[in-house]
Design a protein around this motif. Structure first.
Motif, PDB file in Angstrom:
ATOM      1  N   GLN A 221       0.839  -1.200   0.000  1.00 52.07           N
ATOM      2  CA  GLN A 221       0.000   0.000   0.000  1.00 52.07           C
ATOM      3  C   GLN A 221       0.874   1.250   0.000  1.00 52.07           C
ATOM      4  N   SER A 222       1.935   1.246   0.777  1.00 53.65           N
ATOM      5  CA  SER A 222       2.835   2.410   0.845  1.00 53.65           C
ATOM      6  C   SER A 222       3.479   2.653  -0.510  1.00 53.65           C
TER       7      SER A 222
ATOM      8  N   ALA B 165       2.291   1.729  -3.430  1.00 60.95           N
ATOM      9  CA  ALA B 165       1.245   2.170  -4.355  1.00 60.95           C
ATOM     10  C   ALA B 165       0.928   3.653  -4.140  1.00 60.95           C
ATOM     11  N   GLU B 166       0.862   4.071  -2.895  1.00 61.30           N
ATOM     12  CA  GLU B 166       0.558   5.481  -2.603  1.00 61.30           C
ATOM     13  C   GLU B 166       1.704   6.397  -3.053  1.00 61.30           C
ATOM     14  N   SER B 167       2.935   5.930  -2.953  1.00 57.50           N
ATOM     15  CA  SER B 167       4.068   6.778  -3.327  1.00 57.50           C
ATOM     16  C   SER B 167       4.229   6.871  -4.841  1.00 57.50           C
ATOM     17  N   THR B 168       3.610   5.976  -5.598  1.00 56.76           N
ATOM     18  CA  THR B 168       3.731   6.026  -7.058  1.00 56.76           C
ATOM     19  C   THR B 168       2.507   6.650  -7.724  1.00 56.76           C
ATOM     20  N   GLU B 169       1.496   7.015  -6.909  1.00 59.31           N
ATOM     21  CA  GLU B 169       0.320   7.679  -7.468  1.00 59.31           C
ATOM     22  C   GLU B 169       0.702   9.092  -7.913  1.00 59.31           C
ATOM     23  N   PRO B 170       0.164   9.525  -9.054  1.00 56.31           N
ATOM     24  CA  PRO B 170       0.451  10.896  -9.488  1.00 56.31           C
ATOM     25  C   PRO B 170      -0.149  11.891  -8.509  1.00 56.31           C
ATOM     26  N   SER B 171       0.574  12.954  -8.245  1.00 53.22           N
ATOM     27  CA  SER B 171       0.059  13.965  -7.308  1.00 53.22           C
ATOM     28  C   SER B 171      -0.876  14.913  -8.050  1.00 53.22           C
ATOM     29  N   SER B 172      -1.847  15.419  -7.311  1.00 55.16           N
ATOM     30  CA  SER B 172      -2.857  16.302  -7.915  1.00 55.16           C
ATOM     31  C   SER B 172      -2.372  17.716  -7.963  1.00 55.16           C
TER      32      SER B 172
END
Length: 87
Positions: free
Chosen positions: A77-78, A80-87
């Motif tokens: 999960q960590s 996945a969250e760190s590779t999500e594009p930022s808004s």
């Protein structure tokens, strides 16, 4: 009669001669402080061990497999969250 061995006396003299300590008393005082600190840390560790043993005795345990499964999920999960594009 001295309570200090010849080697201990030489060690203290060397510490004072090096300038690290101003006096024999300072060496002894610091040594006692270090022993107190170590004893305090050991007492904390003893308490943690006793708490862990009590947990085991009362069945409050998890298998290593369960723990590692949860850790892997949290890590995934960590990542996945760190590779999500930022808004």
């Amino acid at each position: 009669m001295s309570i200090l061995s010849d080697q201990t006396k030489r060690d203290i003299d060397a510490l004072v001669s090096s300038g690290r300590y101003r006096s024999e008393k300072d060496v002894i005082t610091d040594g006692i402080r270090l022993v107190r600190d170590r004893e305090h840390r050991l007492a904390l560790l003893d308490n943690d061990v006793a708490r862990g043993v009590a947990d085991i005795d009362h069945g409050r345990v998890r298998t290593a497999s369960d723990v590692f499964t949860r850790l892997r999920a949290r890590y995934a999960q960590s990542v996945a969250e760190s590779t999500e594009p930022s808004s």
